[in-house]
Design a protein around this motif. Structure first.
Motif, short mmCIF file in Angstrom:
data_model
loop_
_atom_site.label_atom_id
_atom_site.label_comp_id
_atom_site.label_asym_id
_atom_site.label_seq_id
_atom_site.Cartn_x
_atom_site.Cartn_y
_atom_site.Cartn_z
N VAL A 9 0.85 -1.19 0.00
CA VAL A 9 0.00 0.00 0.00
C VAL A 9 0.89 1.24 0.00
O VAL A 9 2.05 1.18 0.39
CB VAL A 9 -0.94 0.06 1.23
N ARG A 10 0.33 2.35 -0.45
CA ARG A 10 1.02 3.62 -0.28
C ARG A 10 0.98 3.97 1.21
O ARG A 10 0.01 3.68 1.90
CB ARG A 10 0.33 4.71 -1.11
N SER A 11 2.03 4.59 1.69
CA SER A 11 2.10 4.92 3.12
C SER A 11 0.95 5.80 3.57
O SER A 11 0.46 5.68 4.70
CB SER A 11 3.44 5.61 3.43
N GLU A 12 0.46 6.65 2.68
CA GLU A 12 -0.66 7.54 3.04
C GLU A 12 -1.95 6.73 3.26
O GLU A 12 -2.81 7.15 4.04
CB GLU A 12 -0.87 8.59 1.96
N PHE A 13 -2.07 5.58 2.59
CA PHE A 13 -3.24 4.74 2.83
C PHE A 13 -3.23 4.22 4.27
O PHE A 13 -4.26 4.22 4.96
CB PHE A 13 -3.25 3.57 1.84
N GLU A 14 -2.07 3.77 4.73
CA GLU A 14 -1.95 3.30 6.11
C GLU A 14 -2.25 4.43 7.10
O GLU A 14 -2.94 4.23 8.10
CB GLU A 14 -0.56 2.72 6.35
N LEU A 15 -1.76 5.63 6.82
CA LEU A 15 -1.98 6.77 7.72
C LEU A 15 -3.44 7.20 7.75
O LEU A 15 -4.01 7.47 8.81
CB LEU A 15 -1.10 7.95 7.30
N ASP A 16 -4.06 7.27 6.57
CA ASP A 16 -5.41 7.80 6.47
C ASP A 16 -6.51 6.76 6.70
O ASP A 16 -7.62 7.11 7.11
CB ASP A 16 -5.63 8.43 5.08
N ARG A 17 -6.20 5.48 6.43
CA ARG A 17 -7.25 4.45 6.46
C ARG A 17 -6.75 3.21 7.23
O ARG A 17 -6.87 2.08 6.77
CB ARG A 17 -7.67 4.12 5.03
N HIS A 18 -6.18 3.48 8.38
CA HIS A 18 -5.55 2.41 9.17
C HIS A 18 -6.52 1.27 9.49
O HIS A 18 -6.16 0.08 9.37
CB HIS A 18 -4.97 2.99 10.46
N GLU A 19 -7.73 1.60 9.90
CA GLU A 19 -8.68 0.55 10.28
C GLU A 19 -8.99 -0.37 9.10
O GLU A 19 -9.05 -1.60 9.24
CB GLU A 19 -9.97 1.17 10.81
N GLU A 20 -9.17 0.24 7.93
CA GLU A 20 -9.42 -0.57 6.73
C GLU A 20 -8.20 -1.41 6.38
O GLU A 20 -8.33 -2.58 5.96
CB GLU A 20 -9.80 0.34 5.56
N HIS A 21 -7.01 -0.83 6.52
CA HIS A 21 -5.78 -1.57 6.24
C HIS A 21 -5.69 -2.79 7.16
O HIS A 21 -5.33 -3.90 6.72
CB HIS A 21 -4.57 -0.66 6.43
N MET A 22 -6.03 -2.63 8.43
CA MET A 22 -6.00 -3.74 9.37
C MET A 22 -7.01 -4.82 8.96
O MET A 22 -6.74 -6.02 9.06
CB MET A 22 -6.32 -3.26 10.79
N GLY A 23 -8.16 -4.39 8.49
CA GLY A 23 -9.16 -5.35 8.01
C GLY A 23 -8.66 -6.14 6.82
O GLY A 23 -8.86 -7.36 6.73
#
Length: 361
Positions: A224-238
């Motif tokens: 993922v792009r790092s900004e995805f992890e920063l902005d959408r952490h809960e979704e990334h964890m899912g």
């Protein structure tokens, strides 16, 4: 009354999750993505995931660079390549999970088989014998990929200089067997099922599985792009927890026949199911009426394979440097490596993983 209070909160949460577009290249090692989608593991976590089939790694790279994909099935090297701007404009990316280990093979043409080639050493003899009269051409699928590194290492093990004694080309995975059949290639290293597609068509023979060349080498990651992890952490964890469950499902021998049939379908890879079964189930048909055990031909979850460790990142970095591709790559501190291969994110997602995985309907 308590029940009526919970419903609006649940609906609001669902609305807050935007669609997630994940790119993949049609290869066996994208299996955890396909399984997570088909098993309903994304939906169970309230995620709206769209899988986008891409023509090749160049498409994945460009779409990640321009934000057209939220995440992708990608070569482990791509995290380093994009984040450090190796031949591209840098964009910060990371991985919180490995999708697969192994899954590659080296195949050679029938012409080389007829010339007596059975391994790298005998190929070296043929190349030296034909020097000045014939150039042999081999292919990987991407400059920054394990297929490129493994092809070069295999050639070197036979006493050849991959930069001078042979020609090396970059060919998209679905085209390698066709290119060899038409006489444009003398051999290639590619991820499954494309080696098996060629072998079962009688295009050539397999001389090495990547599990033999470099045991437990890291292959694909979920990037993922790092900004995805920063902005959408809960979704990334899912996403990560769903993929951890899916990888476990993919690695169970009892699930492999269903997985092979699913991935062979026109909806995903569109290849003969026998080609999918070759590496997923085995015995692995090498061509020339030879076969070998396919138990470790591709690994999704066993041996803690999903964990994105610093050691796996170092393997990638060392390969980039070894093959002269990392001249613009800075010295990689431990903190920097761990910012790219995020074992902490994997641990967080692992804690949310269910022990039970639904059956594929």
């Amino acid at each position: 009354m308590p029940a009526t209070k919970k419903k609006p909160a649940k609906a609001a949460r669902a609305r807050s999750f935007r669609r997630i577009t994940i790119g993949y290249v049609p290869l066996t090692d994208c299996a955890p993505l396909i399984a997570a989608h088909e098993l309903g593991l994304f939906v169970r976590r309230g995620l709206d995931v769209r899988l986008s089939r891409e023509a090749g790694w160049a498409s994945v790279r460009e779409k990640m660079l321009h934000g057209e994909l939220d995440a992708a099935h990608a070569p482990a090297s791509m995290v380093i390549e994009i984040s450090h701007g190796l031949d591209v404009t840098p964009v910060s990316c990371l991985t919180g999970m490995m999708l697969a280990h192994h899954g590659n093979a080296i195949a050679i043409s029938n012409e080389l088989v007829e010339l007596g080639v059975t391994d790298a050493s005998s190929l070296g003899e043929v190349v030296r014998k034909h020097r000045g009269r014939r150039r042999f051409k081999f292919a990987g699928v991407l400059r920054y990929s394990s297929q490129h590194y493994l092809m070069r290492k295999w050639l070197r093990s036979g006493g050849m200089d991959p930069d001078h004694d042979v020609d090396l080309a970059i060919v998209p995975p679905p085209l390698v067997a066709e290119c060899m059949e038409q006489g444009h290639l003398d051999g290639y290293c590619v991820a499954e099922p494309w080696t098996s597609v060629g072998l079962l068509r009688g295009v050539g023979q397999c001389v090495a599985l990547s599990s033999e060349l470099d045991p437990m080498h890291p292959e694909k990651v979920f990037m993922v792009r790092s900004e995805f992890e920063l902005d959408r952490h809960e979704e990334h964890m899912g996403l990560l927890s769903a993929l951890i469950e899916a990888a476990r499902w993919c690695d169970k021998p009892s699930n492999r026949p269903s997985l092979a049939a699913l991935m062979a379908s026109r909806s995903y890879l569109g290849v003969p199911v026998e080609a999918m079964r070759n590496a997923l189930i085995g015995p692995y048909q090498l061509g020339g009426r030879r076969s070998t055990d396919a138990r470790d031909a591709i690994i999704f979850s066993r041996h803690d394979a999903s964990r994105p460790t610093e050691a796996k990142a170092r393997w990638v970095i060392d390969e980039i440097r070894t093959h002269g591709l990392g001249r613009d790559l800075p010295q990689m501190t431990r903190d920097r490596v761990r910012a790219l291969f995020r074992e902490d994110l994997y641990e967080e997602a692992l804690a949310a993983v269910s022990a039970a995985v639904p059956a594929l309907s």
